[in-house]
Design a protein around this motif. Sequence first.
Motif, short mmCIF file in Angstrom:
data_model
loop_
_atom_site.label_atom_id
_atom_site.label_comp_id
_atom_site.label_asym_id
_atom_site.label_seq_id
_atom_site.Cartn_x
_atom_site.Cartn_y
_atom_site.Cartn_z
N ARG A 156 0.83 -1.21 0.00
CA ARG A 156 0.00 0.00 0.00
C ARG A 156 0.86 1.25 0.00
O ARG A 156 0.50 2.27 -0.59
CB ARG A 156 -0.93 0.00 1.22
CG ARG A 156 -2.00 -1.08 1.16
CD ARG A 156 -3.15 -0.74 2.08
NE ARG A 156 -2.69 -0.56 3.46
CZ ARG A 156 -2.67 -1.51 4.39
NH1 ARG A 156 -3.10 -2.73 4.07
NH2 ARG A 156 -2.24 -1.25 5.62
N ARG A 178 2.39 3.79 -4.85
CA ARG A 178 2.41 5.13 -5.44
C ARG A 178 3.82 5.70 -5.49
O ARG A 178 4.02 6.88 -5.76
CB ARG A 178 1.51 6.06 -4.64
CG ARG A 178 0.02 5.72 -4.76
CD ARG A 178 -0.80 6.71 -3.98
NE ARG A 178 -2.23 6.44 -4.12
CZ ARG A 178 -3.19 7.12 -3.52
NH1 ARG A 178 -2.86 8.14 -2.72
NH2 ARG A 178 -4.45 6.81 -3.70
N GLY A 186 -14.11 -2.59 -5.61
CA GLY A 186 -13.66 -2.87 -4.24
C GLY A 186 -14.02 -4.26 -3.77
O GLY A 186 -14.00 -4.52 -2.56
N ILE A 203 -6.46 -1.06 -1.02
CA ILE A 203 -7.11 0.15 -0.51
C ILE A 203 -6.20 0.77 0.56
O ILE A 203 -5.72 0.06 1.46
CB ILE A 203 -8.48 -0.18 0.09
CG1 ILE A 203 -9.37 -0.83 -0.99
CG2 ILE A 203 -9.16 1.06 0.66
CD1 ILE A 203 -10.68 -1.32 -0.49
N ASP A 204 -5.98 2.09 0.43
CA ASP A 204 -5.11 2.75 1.40
C ASP A 204 -5.87 3.06 2.68
O ASP A 204 -7.06 2.72 2.81
CB ASP A 204 -4.50 4.03 0.80
CG ASP A 204 -5.56 5.07 0.44
OD1 ASP A 204 -6.75 4.86 0.82
OD2 ASP A 204 -5.23 6.07 -0.23
N SER A 226 -7.07 5.69 3.80
CA SER A 226 -8.21 6.59 3.67
C SER A 226 -9.40 5.94 2.99
O SER A 226 -10.44 6.56 2.81
CB SER A 226 -7.79 7.84 2.89
OG SER A 226 -7.44 7.49 1.54
N GLY A 227 -9.25 4.66 2.59
CA GLY A 227 -10.36 3.95 1.93
C GLY A 227 -10.41 4.13 0.44
O GLY A 227 -11.39 3.77 -0.21
N THR A 228 -9.32 4.68 -0.13
CA THR A 228 -9.29 4.91 -1.57
C THR A 228 -8.66 3.71 -2.27
O THR A 228 -7.66 3.15 -1.82
CB THR A 228 -8.49 6.18 -1.90
OG1 THR A 228 -9.10 7.28 -1.20
CG2 THR A 228 -8.49 6.46 -3.39
N LEU A 229 -9.29 3.28 -3.42
CA LEU A 229 -8.73 2.20 -4.23
C LEU A 229 -7.48 2.72 -4.91
O LEU A 229 -7.55 3.65 -5.73
CB LEU A 229 -9.75 1.71 -5.27
CG LEU A 229 -9.27 0.60 -6.20
CD1 LEU A 229 -9.11 -0.71 -5.41
CD2 LEU A 229 -10.28 0.38 -7.34
N VAL A 230 -6.33 2.10 -4.59
CA VAL A 230 -5.06 2.57 -5.17
C VAL A 230 -4.43 1.54 -6.11
O VAL A 230 -3.45 1.86 -6.79
CB VAL A 230 -4.07 2.93 -4.04
CG1 VAL A 230 -4.58 4.11 -3.22
CG2 VAL A 230 -3.82 1.72 -3.13
#
Length: 534
Positions: A63, A67, A123, A145-146, A148-152
């Motif tokens: 995770r 990025r 998700g 998912i990071d 913050s709950g965002t799909l990365v």
Amino acid sequence: MWSQRRRLTLAGQFLVLQLVVVAFVLAIVGAISVQQSNDSFASERGAQMRSVSEYLANLSVVRAQIRGPVPATSLAPAIDRAVGLSGATEITIADPAGRVLSSSDPRLVGARAELGDSRVREGRAWVGTVETRGHRFVAAHAPIIDDSGTLVGLAVAEEQFPSFWTRLTNAADELVLYLGAGAGLGIAGSWLLARLVRRRTRGLEPREFATLADHREALLHSIREGVVAVGTDERITMINDSARSLLGLGTDVVGRRLDSLGLDQPVVELLTPGADSQDAVVLVGERVVVFNQRSASSRGQGIGAVTTMRDRTDLVSMQGQLSSNLSITDTLRAQTHEFANQLHTISGLVQLGEYDEVTSLVGVLTRRRAAISDAVTRRVSDPAVAALLIAKSSVAAEAGVTLTLTDDSALEALSPHTSADLTTIIGNLVDNAVDACKGGPAPAVVVELSEDADDIVLCVRDDGPGVPAELRDTIFARGFSTKPDVPGGRGIGLPLVRLICTQRGGSVTVGAGDDGDGVGRGAVFTIRLPKEPA
């Protein structure tokens, strides 16, 4: 080679067919085994791939580094550990758009990951099969998912399906056992079936069956005799063209019950298995048909009966003519006997010189004969019918029976055809009436003749024992003779009478006589005969 295969026996053909079926079944069993192996592989390895993909997606390093500036390098250690733990063919990490960021196969970096119908971008983890680069894989997708709950990103774990040969080899132990057992049982069963078929068919081959069937059809439909086969359930199993014609049936009778065909009850009884009739005679419509039945059996068990039928209408007509000739002969014999007695009496009187007595006797005989002739000819204008009645009076007198023509009788001259039929009817009915009442007290037969615009009405009464009500149809339908002990084979009269009436569109009925006090006495036969053929 081809000719040899064509010469295979029926048992051999069954054996070959069964072997082909067994081979087909075994092929299906093999295919099912391989498919089961596929399903088992997809189930087991799919669960493993899902665990690996979810493990990889939950790693904090993944995770954090997904990025990063160089994800292909930074994520490689985690991917290698996952491959080592799971034995997956390929493990890939892609961005949310599906572009590969890092993979166990460096050549895939930057390419598009094959996601199929996966909903991992929503998700949700997914497990299934995908086709990529010409191969089939069981794949598992897990969302990354990071905090913050965002799909990365997407974690993808795939394992290639083993080859067909590998799957077949893996199942070889059980498959060989099952296939071998199936093949052995199939061959044994085929061999036993072939022997059974050969025994049941008595060694006949297919071409011989075909020849027998062709001969049977040709024989049944070419013979003039009718043939009907009826099963134990009283259903017709076979009938030829002649039988259909004789019985007046259509072409859709096979498989139907006898009682549903609209046949007369005597005919149904003669066709029913168990009748075992021999030369039984029945009037079927306008035809006189002779029935013969034999029971049919197979391996000692009854399977029904076969009845043959012969049309004897023409023969009956000839017998009717013969009967008429015999009747005339009897009449002439009776008259000859009567005349001989009278001549003997006259001769004796002449020898005694009693000439006055001779003259008186001749006068009495002449007047008596003239009275009989006049009583008939005044009422009956047809010469043949009148002559028959006069002659029958002599026959009746010889039997001790009084034959009388009623005073109200009247008959005009008839056409030759109608006259011939009427004389046949009168002769048979009078002979039967005389036979029925002779020997009784004051036996008598009464004949009444009349006519209307279209029909001739004949009524013959006797004072014999009469005909029971339950036999009034049977006496016309069954048997040429109800008196087999009568010399000359007489007794065909009543069936012949009915035949003539039926053919001409007339009718014949029988009832009980009445002596005036309401008490039945004797029999009464009533005939209605059209003057010309119907």
